[in-house]
Design a protein around this motif. Structure first.
Motif, mmCIF file in Angstrom:
data_model
loop_
_atom_site.group_PDB
_atom_site.id
_atom_site.type_symbol
_atom_site.label_atom_id
_atom_site.label_comp_id
_atom_site.label_asym_id
_atom_site.label_seq_id
_atom_site.Cartn_x
_atom_site.Cartn_y
_atom_site.Cartn_z
ATOM 1 N N UNK A 24 -5.091 -1.112 -1.276
ATOM 2 C CA UNK A 24 -4.247 -2.211 -1.799
ATOM 3 C C UNK A 24 -4.599 -2.715 -3.037
ATOM 4 N N UNK B 85 -0.115 6.022 3.762
ATOM 5 C CA UNK B 85 -1.525 5.305 4.102
ATOM 6 C C UNK B 85 -0.987 4.026 5.359
ATOM 7 N N UNK C 82 -4.026 -0.142 -5.918
ATOM 8 C CA UNK C 82 -2.643 -0.131 -6.121
ATOM 9 C C UNK C 82 -2.233 -1.137 -7.100
ATOM 10 N N UNK D 194 1.122 -1.305 0.068
ATOM 11 C CA UNK D 194 0.082 -0.099 0.004
ATOM 12 C C UNK D 194 0.834 1.062 0.049
ATOM 13 N N UNK D 195 0.334 2.433 -0.479
ATOM 14 C CA UNK D 195 1.175 3.619 -0.510
ATOM 15 C C UNK D 195 1.596 3.963 1.148
ATOM 16 N N UNK D 196 2.872 4.330 0.910
ATOM 17 C CA UNK D 196 3.691 4.434 2.139
ATOM 18 C C UNK D 196 2.929 5.323 3.231
ATOM 19 N N UNK E 288 -2.964 8.219 -1.351
ATOM 20 C CA UNK E 288 -2.514 8.532 0.034
ATOM 21 C C UNK E 288 -2.521 10.126 0.371
ATOM 22 N N UNK F 133 -0.738 5.535 -6.835
ATOM 23 C CA UNK F 133 -0.927 5.180 -5.307
ATOM 24 C C UNK F 133 -0.372 6.457 -4.611
#
Lengths: 276, 331, 325
Positions: free
Chosen positions: B302, A125, B305, A121-123, B264, B260
């Motif tokens: 996820x 997050x 992503x 997952x994106x950092x 975030x 991604x």
């Protein structure tokens, strides 16, 4: 070395910013006009002052000097970055070295799969999630960022280590009986230094961005401690009248990160020049 | 294909990690859900209902079998099924991110090309400085600055919330208004996107411009560009065809990562512009310690992503025959 | 001499701006190619051969500053507007690059790349006719002995072998009628037997089409077989020139002599000598002869004064060396 470095004006500016910020951070209590304002201090008589000779960057809604709080905010940002990288870099690098050296072994696949989990997952997050599971505080935010940071170094070193450990000179030393840990640290690690060093410098800025993002959301350092992200978030409530409450901390973040980025690019150029 | 399976495995690993963390940390989820004043026997009942009295792996088993059926449990915050919440909030985020990604691709690549065309001259220098500033500025700072300038000082654009189009068909305001053929609400919907979408996109625009420029400038020195010039091809044809296509490969693989990062950063930007999306929902869940909602949000991101990576791989394969044709033969 | 000159380069200077300063690579270079003549340009790697070719076509990198006069059929190309220059490249001059692998664009088919070259260099009316273009392309590929043109056209560069790529490059250069061919060490990156085939192929096609050739090489052996006249270049200066036969029979400049000593002989002596010393420092080149620091016969004057061209005999053989003044 310095001569080559100094040829690029931008890198010198970067170094200058970084050094001054670090000095500011170290001597914060002695330099700032109102050291007490870094904590839970209130002075309603002087609340919401626009920038003036008395308050260079204005004061906030309970009368604290913005400049003093920014300097202390920088101090905690720098400490945080140093802490995060001091733990995650050695750990991540070590994992990458081992996985890259023992390619296609069980250790390799275990380490690779674990890093995959953290990189799925994106950092930001992941940092937010871990920080929220723990109680929000400066220490837990550091912990959260450290936990999500090391896999990036594992991945960086893994590629390098696996290609180097396939080279003939490493195979030759193996055959002549050199122990693998000696090979790891004396032959393979030195070959990874330049990308690691570049990434560490750039990451100093990136950790500050992520940390201030956590604080901005309310999952980082808690008030009344002065975190830059907090200050931006607080100030945003008083826009547009008290614009100084937001704009100056925001500028502070941009300048520190800019400094580390310029310096990091300078270091990268330095190494790529030496390769030629 | 193999990579996708591994990423799914990684996602399962992540769910185990977060699930165990949420159950092992101090604090009783049942007590937190009901508040401090609820009588002990009610809390005990909920504990049994949440299976908190059973071993961790059994708890996870129940939870996972629910997820497979599309049931993420109940949200403590909204008291609704988490899956329902996601269905309500996800479209807004996807719409915002797609808007931002479009801005990124158009402006990032255009600036990179422009910078290469004026390589070394003032246009190039200005673009490079702006790109540098874009990289060092966190998304929430862009958000706040945009809000200050275009929301308050020079209010030309809507700065908060999003248009609601009734009845919702897909939940995406632009698509819904188009489906109904209502162009005026389509444009109003778009106008709501401009501030949050651009604030969200800025970072990626800068990164993309930088990557595109450096890869184009590198390839500009290549023999095949020299050869194209030596054959007397038009400069514009060389730039936009023979130079641009091979140079876009690194930009596209960076786009997957950027996509991604958009999700975030949406966590911050949605908060600033009061955008009713999944990320704002996620942040609130985090502040509320709403575990079911947190895990669900993370898993959804996820999956997004993974999809973004597949998409990037596909585009790269289209651009680069070496990958396309060898992949066909090999794995 | 009465022969018609097709290309003449006069007083060419090429400098590169680099990080450490300015590299003065080519320093007052003169060169002529007559109509129908095959001229060799020989020198070691890094002596400015490729820079010479690229400045003839004006495809130099941005950090390059160059000056001088380059006449093609009597017109100064240095003064040409860019669209006129582009037409020269399309219709009159072709270049074969050193490394066929990097000279072909990796993400486009051979068809795409070959067609765009052909379309550019034939009249517009014909270029619009797809069949016409295809016919020319197939003919060009057959000329370089690529047996299955359709398969080659449909493929990407990475799907061809090195030798085939080189052949494609030659086909691109010679697909339409040109006057002058610039060849930059063709085949050097391939293995020796294939290199030989490639050179023979070029020789054959050039003879067939009656082209003038400027062939660049670091190997005297290659140049000997293919050319009528040779220029020997050292560190951005011409040091000696003459008809191929005479130059081999009676080399004058110490550098030419040393180069010839490096060529393996069939008599089985092996390589007799190598040239010791380092490459020219282009940042601070010496005021005198650039070869002087490595020259065993260097006189005092060699380090301080640039030698002029001294004509020897009547066949156009000259040498730029103080030993022959």
């Amino acid at each position: 070395m310095w001569y080559k470095f100094s040829r690029s004006k931008l890198s010198v500016i970067g170094l200058f910013i970084v050094v001054s910020v670090i000095l500011l951070a170290i001597f914060a209590p002695f330099i700032v006009p109102y050291p007490l304002h870094a904590g839970a201090y209130t002075d309603f008589a002087n609340a919401n002052q626009a920038p003036s000779a008395e308050f260079l960057m204005g004061s906030d809604n309970i009368g604290r000097d913005i400049l003093s709080r920014i300097v202390f905010g920088l101090r905690s940002a720098i400490t945080m970055s140093l802490f995060v990288l001091a733990i995650s870099v050695p750990f991540g690098v070590f994992m990458g070295l081992i996985a890259g050296y023992f390619q296609r072994s069980l250790i390799d696949s275990v380490i690779t799969r674990i890093t995959d989990i953290f990189l799925s997952v994106p950092p930001l997050v992941l940092a937010l999630v871990i920080a929220s599971l723990l109680e929000p505080s400066l220490r837990n935010a550091m912990l959260a960022i450290t936990i999500m940071w090391w896999p990036w170094y594992t991945r960086l070193v893994y590629g390098q280590a696996s290609s180097i450990s396939r080279l003939d000179f490493v195979r030759a030393s193996e055959l002549s009986g050199v122990k693998w840990w000696n090979l790891l640290f004396k032959e393979i690690l030195p070959n990874c230094v330049s990308p690691i060093l570049t990434k560490v410098t750039l990451d100093m800025g990136l950790v500050i961005i992520i940390a201030s993002s956590l604080a901005f959301v309310g999952l980082g350092e808690q008030p009344p401690a002065p975190a830059l992200g907090n200050m931006v978030a607080d100030g945003a409530k008083y826009m547009p009248e008290q614009w100084w409450m937001t704009i100056f901390p925001a500028l502070a973040i941009m300048i520190v990160v800019l400094g580390f980025n310029l310096l990091g690019d300078g270091i990268r150029d330095l190494y790529s020049m030496e390769d030629k | 294909m193999k990579r996708t399976l591994w990423s799914v495995a990684a996602l399962i690993g992540l769910s185990i990690l977060i699930f165990s963390l949420s159950r092992m940390l101090p604090g009783d989820p049942a007590r937190m859900a009901l508040g401090p004043r609820a009588p002990e026997y009610v809390v005990e009942e909920l504990r049994v209902e949440m299976r908190l009295d059973q071993p961790l792996h059994i708890q996870y088993g129940y939870w996972a079998s629910g997820v497979v059926r599309g049931d993420f449990g109940r949200s403590l915050m909204t008291r609704r099924a988490v899956s329902q919440d996601i269905r309500a909030y996800l479209p807004a985020t996807i719409e915002l991110v797609i808007f931002a990604a479009t801005v990124q691709v158009i402006f990032g690549i255009a600036l990179g090309v422009l910078s290469t065309m004026y390589n070394g001259r003032w246009v190039d220098n200005i673009i490079r400085i702006v790109a540098y500033l874009g990289i060092v500025t966190p998304a929430f700072v862009f958000g706040v600055i945009f809000l200050l300038i275009f929301g308050y000082l020079w209010p030309i654009l809507p700065a908060a919330g999003r248009l609601s189009v009734e009845p919702a068909i897909t939940g995406m305001t632009t698509v819904d208004s188009l489906l109904k053929g209502d162009f005026s609400s389509f444009f109003r919907a778009i106008s709501h996107f401009i501030l949050p979408g651009t604030a969200l996109a800025m970072n990626g625009v800068a990164q993309l411009a930088r990557v595109t420029r450096s890869s184009m400038v590198d390839n500009l020195k290549s023999d095949y560009v020299d050869m194209a010039f030596s054959q007397g091809l038009n400069e514009s044809k060389i730039m936009f065809k023979y130079l641009l296509r091979p140079s876009l490969i690194p930009s596209v693989s960076m786009m997957a990562m950027q996509f991604a990062i958009l999700f975030s950063n949406a966590f911050l930007v949605e908060l600033i512009f009061n955008w009713p999306g999944l990320s704002r929902y996620g942040v609130n869940a985090m502040l509320y310690k709403d575990f079911n909602a947190i895990i669900a949000v993370v898993l959804v991101l996820g999956i997004v992503f993974i999809i973004a990576n597949i998409l990037a791989d596909t585009i790269i394969a289209l651009l680069d025959p070496r990958i396309r044709l060898q992949a066909g033969k090999g794995a | 001499m009465g022969k018609e000159v097709i290309l003449s380069v006069k007083n060419l200077n090429v400098n590169y701006r680099v990080y450490e300063g300015t590299m003065k690579v080519i320093d007052g270079l003169n060169l002529t190619v007559n109509m129908g003549e095959k001229v060799g340009l020989v020198g070691e790697t890094g002596c400015g051969k490729t820079s010479t070719l690229k400045s003839i076509l004006r495809i130099m990198p941005q950090n390059c500053i160059y000056s001088g006069e380059i006449y093609f059929e009597g017109n100064d190309m240095m003064k040409m507007k860019s669209d006129k220059m582009r037409n020269m490249r399309r219709r009159n001059i072709s270049m074969i690059f050193q490394d066929p692998t990097s000279a072909l664009n990796p993400v486009f088919t051979i068809r795409d790349q070959l067609y765009s070259v052909i379309r550019n260099s034939i009249p517009e009316r014909k270029a619009r006719n797809k069949r016409e273009v295809e016919k020319i392309a197939e003919k060009a590929l057959k000329e370089v002995y690529l047996a299955d043109p359709q398969r080659v056209l449909a493929g990407y560069p990475f799907q061809l072998s090195g030798g085939m790529r080189q052949r494609v490059c030659i086909a691109m250069a010679l697909a339409t009628n040109k006057d002058l061919l610039l060849a930059d060490e063709p085949g050097t990156s391939l293995d020796v037997t294939i290199q030989d085939q490639v050179l023979r192929l070029i020789d054959e096609l050039v003879a067939e089409k009656g082209l003038s050739v400027l062939l660049v090489s670091h190997s005297l052996g290659v140049v000997r077989e293919m050319t009528d006249r040779i220029y020997v270049m050292y560190g951005g200066n011409m040091v000696e020139s003459g008809p191929t036969k005479e130059l081999f029979k009676e080399p004058l400049h110490p550098y030419t002599v040393a180069l010839l000593d490096c060529v393996p002989k069939l008599t089985g002596e092996g390589i007799r000598a190598t040239i010791s010393g380092e490459m020219v420092d282009y940042l601070n080149p010496s005021k005198g002869c650039r070869f002087a620091p490595r020259c065993k016969k260097a006189l005092n004057i060699c380090h301080s004064t640039k030698p002029i061209q001294n004509t020897v005999g009547s066949s156009g053989h000259w040498v730029a060396c103080h030993l022959y003044e």
